[in-house]
Design a protein around this motif. Structure first.
Motif, short mmCIF file in Angstrom:
data_model
loop_
_atom_site.label_atom_id
_atom_site.label_comp_id
_atom_site.label_asym_id
_atom_site.label_seq_id
_atom_site.Cartn_x
_atom_site.Cartn_y
_atom_site.Cartn_z
N ARG A 1 0.81 -1.22 0.00
CA ARG A 1 0.00 0.00 0.00
C ARG A 1 0.84 1.27 0.00
N ILE B 1 2.71 2.39 2.28
CA ILE B 1 2.84 3.03 3.60
C ILE B 1 4.25 2.87 4.13
N THR C 1 1.30 14.92 6.09
CA THR C 1 -0.07 15.40 6.33
C THR C 1 -0.22 16.13 7.66
N ARG D 1 -3.56 4.03 11.51
CA ARG D 1 -4.57 4.90 10.89
C ARG D 1 -4.36 4.97 9.38
N ARG D 2 -3.13 4.95 8.93
CA ARG D 2 -2.87 4.97 7.49
C ARG D 2 -3.13 3.61 6.86
N TRP D 3 -2.88 2.55 7.62
CA TRP D 3 -3.04 1.18 7.11
C TRP D 3 -4.52 0.77 7.08
N GLN D 4 -5.27 1.08 8.16
CA GLN D 4 -6.67 0.67 8.24
C GLN D 4 -7.51 1.87 8.70
N PRO D 5 -7.72 2.84 7.82
CA PRO D 5 -8.42 4.07 8.21
C PRO D 5 -9.84 3.84 8.71
N GLU D 6 -10.56 2.86 8.14
CA GLU D 6 -11.94 2.63 8.57
C GLU D 6 -11.98 2.11 10.01
N ALA E 1 -9.61 2.48 12.27
CA ALA E 1 -9.09 3.54 13.14
C ALA E 1 -10.13 4.62 13.39
N ALA E 2 -10.99 4.87 12.41
CA ALA E 2 -12.04 5.88 12.58
C ALA E 2 -13.08 5.43 13.60
#
Length: 588
Positions: free
Chosen positions: A274, A276, A291, A363-368, A370-371
């Motif tokens: 990905r 990352i 970011t 958070r960058r690997w699995q944003p959903e 982590a949200a």
């Protein structure tokens, strides 16, 4: 609960003025000083968010409030504070409801969360030492507070049971232990072995290479090395469980680092695929993605006036994984298995950067995922000796946790022997265990967790001041009132009519009503010290009430009311100490 009622009315008033406003941080809090009222709300932050002048906005909210049933006229103070002063009748009604079994001033959460609490995490093949106190006791208390508030809590002891140290331990096992010694090996032997082999590896490159080869064999699944490694884990677990039993600490899961070993390769592969992570000097690392502002970016560090890369190492140049890799695999597993709303890691402050990086990578690997989840690193300071240095033995060795508990119980026994020499020895020992272990726990939970604190036996076991012993005596003292009452044929039956006629009765009542609010704040901010201070203040308020307000010698109606106050105080003390992990005693 009155504070929840006021909060609900407050939200309704704001909603009428600003429909759809975010009210998540609009909360009622106890007033710092009684002269201002019983509860307070700060509207300034919300007003600024709504781009409204704070004081006029607070005035408008005040005009919309309908709380006359519970409070006197609401007062506007400062730039945007609303102060609430409760009617004594409203306080008395809630006390009567609690006395009748209507809940001890708190309700289970309306929307329970699933929370994973990761704490203690000792390393296999080493005895638990004083450095494990804070994580173990703080993590257990947080889990208890969350559970009593109605949340689903999953506790996990993430043992350090995998890594380079096992190569040296395996080498020592084979080189330095006879077959007979292997049959009766102890965790002390494993600690000695590691020190000996580690010193030999530092002095001899051949020994270091031999240890590496043993580790490779273990990682490749060699049956002999796996068997020895499993024996080391069993020995360690037995030692750990003995300490946890003394502390009254239990875990739902004990999934060590080794459990996640099969998942590490996939973690690295996905991060590379990905984009990352990327290769750097033969290793695999995650760098800043630009970011975040540099000061907030865990992948940057300031050097010589500029910001330079501070990457998170995912895979070493020799192909070995590390803590970050394992922690990412652990996060992924916990998400897939339990779908938590929150994961809390309780470790010392030296790991702050590590968890900032791990959380950022996740958070960058699995944003959903982590949200959906709140990831919290609940860090703490160090335990110091009275010389201001890290707490150790006189010889400079790290103090074992079991030995610390032994000494706490022996010191407590000396106090019990002095106070109650006529009690049976078994009873004195039981009291000393509760007092000694409770004193250690309370002394650790009382300070701001992010501060270092000085370990002092004298303060810890003092009958005066803010200590577990003081609170345990306060509880036992209240219970003695009921024993004396029973001898006179006086009991508390059901919810007696509560009368708050004196200043001392009202002050005690007001404080009792805040119990649930303090529990909520302690859970939200991960600070059991709030509860410690609340209980200490409660004991002090009760002492003043008891001095000024005769209980058993009062006329029947007043006596019934005051016995109800005594009973509620004892129940709150017992419940509060229980969620701190401290047992209570009916008699000391």
């Amino acid at each position: 609960m009155l504070y929840l009622t006021l909060e609900k009315q407050l939200h309704a008033a704001v909603e009428a003025i600003a429909p759809g406003a975010d009210l998540s941080d609009l909360q009622v809090r106890p007033c710092a000083e009684a002269k201002f009222g019983d509860y307070q709300c700060n509207l300034m932050t919300l007003a600024r968010r709504l781009q409204r002048p704070p004081r006029p906005f607070a005035e408008e909210v005040k005009g919309r409030l309908d709380v006359g049933r519970w409070c006197e006229a609401v007062e506007l103070a400062g730039a945007g504070f609303l102060n609430f002063r409760l009617h004594p009748e409203a306080m008395a009604a809630e006390l009567q409801q609690a006395a009748g079994g209507g809940g001890l001033f708190f309700r289970p959460a309306e929307k329970p969360k699933t929370v994973v609490v990761d704490f203690s995490s000792p390393n296999v093949a080493k005895p638990m030492h004083v450095g494990h106190i804070r994580s173990t006791i703080l993590g257990d208390s947080l889990a208890r507070i969350l559970r009593v508030l109605g949340h689903r809590v999953i506790t996990d002891n993430h043992l350090g049971d995998w890594g380079t140290q096992f190569g040296k331990l395996l080498l020592g096992w084979k080189q330095k232990l006879t077959p007979e010694q292997r049959q009766r090996v102890t965790i002390d032997d494993l600690e000695r072995l590691y020190k000996e082999v580690n010193a030999a590896c530092e002095a001899d490159a051949a020994q270091l290479e031999a240890a590496r080869q043993e580790l490779v064999k273990l990682q490749q699944g060699d049956p002999e090395n796996l068997g020895i490694w499993q024996r080391m884990i069993e020995l360690s677990r037995a030692e750990f469980d003995a300490v946890y039993q003394r502390l009254g600490v239990r875990f739902d899961y004990t999934l060590g680092e080794s459990f996640y070993n099969p998942f590490l390769k996939q973690v690295v592969q996905e991060l590379l695929e990905r984009g990352i992570a990327r290769e750097s000097d033969g290793a695999v690392c995650v760098f800043s993605d630009g970011t975040l502002p540099p000061k907030e970016d865990p992948f940057l560090i300031q050097r010589e006036g500029g910001w330079v890369p501070n990457p998170c190492l995912i895979l070493k140049s020799d192909g070995a994984a590390n803590y970050a890799t394992t922690d990412l695999a652990t996060l992924d597993y916990r998400w897939r298995t339990w779908r938590p709303d929150e994961i809390v890691y309780v470790t010392d402050g030296r790991q702050q950067l590590h968890f900032r990086q791990v959380f950022a990578v996740f958070r960058r690997w699995q944003p959903e995922a982590a949200a959906h989840m709140r990831l919290a690193h609940v860090w703490f300071g160090s335990i110091l000796g009275e010389d201001g240095r890290p707490f150790k033995t006189r010889s400079g060795d790290t103090i074992r946790l079991s030995e610390l508990l032994d000494e706490a119980e022996e010191r407590a026994l000396a106090v019990v022997n002095q106070k109650n020499p006529d009690l049976p020895q078994d009873e004195r020992r039981r009291i000393a265990r509760v007092v000694g272990v409770g004193a250690v726990k309370y002394a650790d939970l009382l300070p701001n967790r992010q501060s270092d604190y000085v370990f002092s036996w004298d303060k810890m076991l003092s009958l005066q001041g803010n200590s577990a012993v003081y609170l345990l005596y306060a509880y036992a003292r209240i219970r003695s009132i009921f024993r004396k009452g029973a001898e006179q044929g006086v009991t508390v039956e059901g919810a007696g009519s509560v009368r708050l006629e004196t200043a001392e009765e009202r002050a005690l009542a007001r404080h009792l009503l805040n119990f649930g609010l303090v529990l909520r704040i302690a859970a939200e901010e991960y600070r059991p010290n709030y509860l410690c201070n609340y209980l200490y203040d409660l004991a002090g308020l009760f002492a003043r009430f008891f001095e000024q307000c005769p209980v058993l010698k009062s006329e029947p109606a007043v006596r019934a009311s005051r016995l109800t106050l005594c009973d509620l105080t004892a129940r709150v003390l017992r419940q509060g100490l229980e969620v701190l992990g401290i047992e209570t005693l009916e008699q000391i």
